[in-house]
Design a protein around this motif. Structure first.
Motif, PDB file in Angstrom:
ATOM      1  N   PRO A  97       0.843  -1.147  -0.051  1.00 16.87           N
ATOM      2  CA  PRO A  97       0.058   0.083   0.019  1.00 16.87           C
ATOM      3  C   PRO A  97       0.736   1.365   0.062  1.00 16.87           C
ATOM      4  N   HIS A  98       1.954   1.229   0.624  1.00 18.82           N
ATOM      5  CA  HIS A  98       2.911   2.386   0.689  1.00 18.82           C
ATOM      6  C   HIS A  98       3.553   2.706  -0.469  1.00 18.82           C
ATOM      7  N   VAL A  99       4.502   1.532  -0.988  1.00 16.57           N
ATOM      8  CA  VAL A  99       5.214   2.107  -2.393  1.00 16.57           C
ATOM      9  C   VAL A  99       4.034   2.073  -3.585  1.00 16.57           C
ATOM     10  N   GLY A 100       2.836   1.394  -3.175  1.00 17.26           N
ATOM     11  CA  GLY A 100       1.911   1.402  -4.467  1.00 17.26           C
ATOM     12  C   GLY A 100       1.497   2.627  -4.729  1.00 17.26           C
ATOM     13  N   SER A 101       1.359   3.660  -3.873  1.00 13.77           N
ATOM     14  CA  SER A 101       1.013   5.019  -4.234  1.00 13.77           C
ATOM     15  C   SER A 101       1.993   5.487  -5.286  1.00 13.77           C
ATOM     16  N   TRP A 102       2.783   5.144  -5.592  1.00 16.18           N
ATOM     17  CA  TRP A 102       3.657   5.762  -6.717  1.00 16.18           C
ATOM     18  C   TRP A 102       2.874   5.945  -7.618  1.00 16.18           C
ATOM     19  N   THR A 103       1.931   5.466  -8.211  1.00 18.65           N
ATOM     20  CA  THR A 103       1.215   5.475  -9.352  1.00 18.65           C
ATOM     21  C   THR A 103       0.131   6.630  -9.200  1.00 18.65           C
ATOM     22  N   LYS A 104      -0.183   6.751  -8.056  1.00 19.40           N
ATOM     23  CA  LYS A 104      -1.271   8.136  -7.861  1.00 19.40           C
ATOM     24  C   LYS A 104      -0.449   9.104  -7.802  1.00 19.40           C
ATOM     25  N   THR A 105       0.739   9.341  -7.284  1.00 20.90           N
ATOM     26  CA  THR A 105       1.729  10.470  -6.999  1.00 20.90           C
ATOM     27  C   THR A 105       2.123  10.747  -8.573  1.00 20.90           C
ATOM     28  N   CYS A 106       2.813   9.576  -9.548  1.00 21.49           N
ATOM     29  CA  CYS A 106       2.969   9.900 -10.880  1.00 21.49           C
ATOM     30  C   CYS A 106       1.726  10.372 -11.735  1.00 21.49           C
ATOM     31  N   ALA A 107       0.730   9.970 -11.421  1.00 24.01           N
ATOM     32  CA  ALA A 107      -0.566  10.554 -12.333  1.00 24.01           C
ATOM     33  C   ALA A 107      -0.666  11.884 -11.991  1.00 24.01           C
ATOM     34  N   ALA A 108      -0.429  12.246 -10.860  1.00 19.93           N
ATOM     35  CA  ALA A 108      -0.752  13.886 -10.447  1.00 19.93           C
ATOM     36  C   ALA A 108       0.763  14.430 -11.188  1.00 19.93           C
ATOM     37  N   TRP A 109       1.660  14.116 -11.136  1.00 20.51           N
ATOM     38  CA  TRP A 109       2.902  14.693 -11.962  1.00 20.51           C
ATOM     39  C   TRP A 109       2.530  14.676 -13.470  1.00 20.51           C
ATOM     40  N   LEU A 110       2.068  13.657 -14.007  1.00 19.93           N
ATOM     41  CA  LEU A 110       1.773  13.864 -15.344  1.00 19.93           C
ATOM     42  C   LEU A 110       0.700  14.540 -15.660  1.00 19.93           C
ATOM     43  N   ARG A 111      -0.292  15.051 -15.035  1.00 23.07           N
ATOM     44  CA  ARG A 111      -1.195  16.153 -14.918  1.00 23.07           C
ATOM     45  C   ARG A 111      -0.551  17.503 -14.927  1.00 23.07           C
ATOM     46  N   VAL A 112       0.464  17.554 -14.090  1.00 21.35           N
ATOM     47  CA  VAL A 112       1.146  18.879 -14.133  1.00 21.35           C
ATOM     48  C   VAL A 112       1.876  19.007 -15.216  1.00 21.35           C
ATOM     49  N   ARG A 113       2.400  18.000 -15.688  1.00 21.28           N
ATOM     50  CA  ARG A 113       3.166  18.157 -17.112  1.00 21.28           C
ATOM     51  C   ARG A 113       2.173  18.296 -18.200  1.00 21.28           C
ATOM     52  N   LYS A 114       0.838  18.111 -18.050  1.00 23.78           N
ATOM     53  CA  LYS A 114      -0.068  18.213 -18.946  1.00 23.78           C
ATOM     54  C   LYS A 114      -0.223  16.794 -20.016  1.00 23.78           C
ATOM     55  N   PHE A 115       0.246  15.718 -19.450  1.00 27.15           N
ATOM     56  CA  PHE A 115       0.137  14.516 -20.086  1.00 27.15           C
ATOM     57  C   PHE A 115      -1.458  13.627 -20.011  1.00 27.15           C
ATOM     58  N   CYS A 116      -2.002  14.250 -18.846  1.00 27.52           N
ATOM     59  CA  CYS A 116      -3.486  13.560 -18.756  1.00 27.52           C
ATOM     60  C   CYS A 116      -4.422  14.797 -18.172  1.00 27.52           C
TER      61      CYS A 116
END
Length: 274
Positions: free
Chosen positions: A255-274
């Motif tokens: 559950p802890h390390v698996g949060s990387w996908t949520k964090t990465c998705a937020a970053w991809l939104r910052v970069r306007k990839f999604c």
């Protein structure tokens, strides 16, 4: 979807070269470099990410390929899993395959509904080394090439580096080095492919994650790459988790390390990839 009629079928591998595959051993059809598309369910022009699974340049891990592509699809991002060549093939073969995958997607962008200015790469472990390599070794394409795809830029617009091999010097992953360069590598190649040493102002932004106690690929690899990006004011996110074994992929069991996908998705939104 009916708008993009020229798209190939999802999850059907495409040859990166139809003929004259560079460095391919005669008759070695089993190692033809390929690209498997996973198109998101959208009619809009969308971003795309090329995925390089890990495996120490000896193999390509299945859990770091298709499952990652399907996760990116949930974000509205088209994904492409690259079957780049591994040992006994050595440098520059994996790099050429990795660059060709980016060129291939960008060349077909208009026909497939891909934004050619939003094409990133994502790699795990040795696949992360390949993602970092194509992020620091790229060109605008050669207009004199007979192959039109080779006339397209190989520069990714961002990179996602997951417990990535970065340096082939300090904190090296011995197996990756030997599979990529042989038992007695040329020191010049060790320098050239230590990607923390090759960062320039043109290197794309990066998202990096690692676990602090990774015993296979030291977390120092990600720390060094991030530090060099910072020196050049290149945007990056760096996330180091306290505990986790190497090779977790989506890390759904943690559950802890698996949060990387949520964090990465937020970053991809910052970069306007999604």
């Amino acid at each position: 979807m009916t708008k993009w009629l020229q798209r190939p079928q999802n999850e059907t591998p495409l040859p990166l070269w139809n003929e004259d595959v560079p460095f391919l051993e005669a008759g070695d059809d089993a190692n033809l470099p390929r690209l498997t598309p996973f198109f998101a369910d959208t009619e809009d022009v969308a971003s795309a990410i090329v995925i390089y699974p890990g495996g120490g340049y000896a193999m390509r891990a299945d859990h770091e390929g298709a499952p990652i592509a399907r996760w990116l699809n949930t974000l509205g991002i088209h994904a492409f899993v690259a079957d780049y060549r591994v040992a006994p093939y050595r440098h520059p073969v994996p790099m050429l395959d990795g660059q060709r995958a980016i060129r291939y997607v960008r060349y077909h962008a208009d026909a497939w509904g891909v934004d050619k200015a939003r094409i990133g790469v994502l790699g795990f472990s040795a696949g992360g080394h390949l993602a970092a390599t194509v992020s620091t070794h790229f060109d605008d394409g050669a207009t004199t090439q007979a192959d039109a795809i080779d006339g397209v830029s190989s520069r990714p617009d961002l990179s996602v580096l997951c417990y990535a091999v970065i340096s082939l010097h300090e904190h090296r992953h011995k197996g990756s080095v030997e599979n990529l360069l042989g038992a007695n590598p040329d020191p010049a190649l060790l320098d050239d492919l230590s990607n923390e040493r090759q960062i320039t102002a043109a290197t794309p932004p990066a998202f990096l994650w690692h676990t602090a106690d990774d015993e296979a690929v030291a977390v120092a690899n990600s720390l060094m790459y991030a530090a060099e990006l910072g020196k050049r004011s290149i945007p990056f996110d760096l996330h180091v988790y306290e505990h986790g074994v190497h090779g977790l992929g989506l890390a759904t069991q943690d559950p802890h390390v698996g949060s990387w996908t949520k964090t990465c998705a937020a970053w991809l939104r910052v970069r306007k990839f999604c």
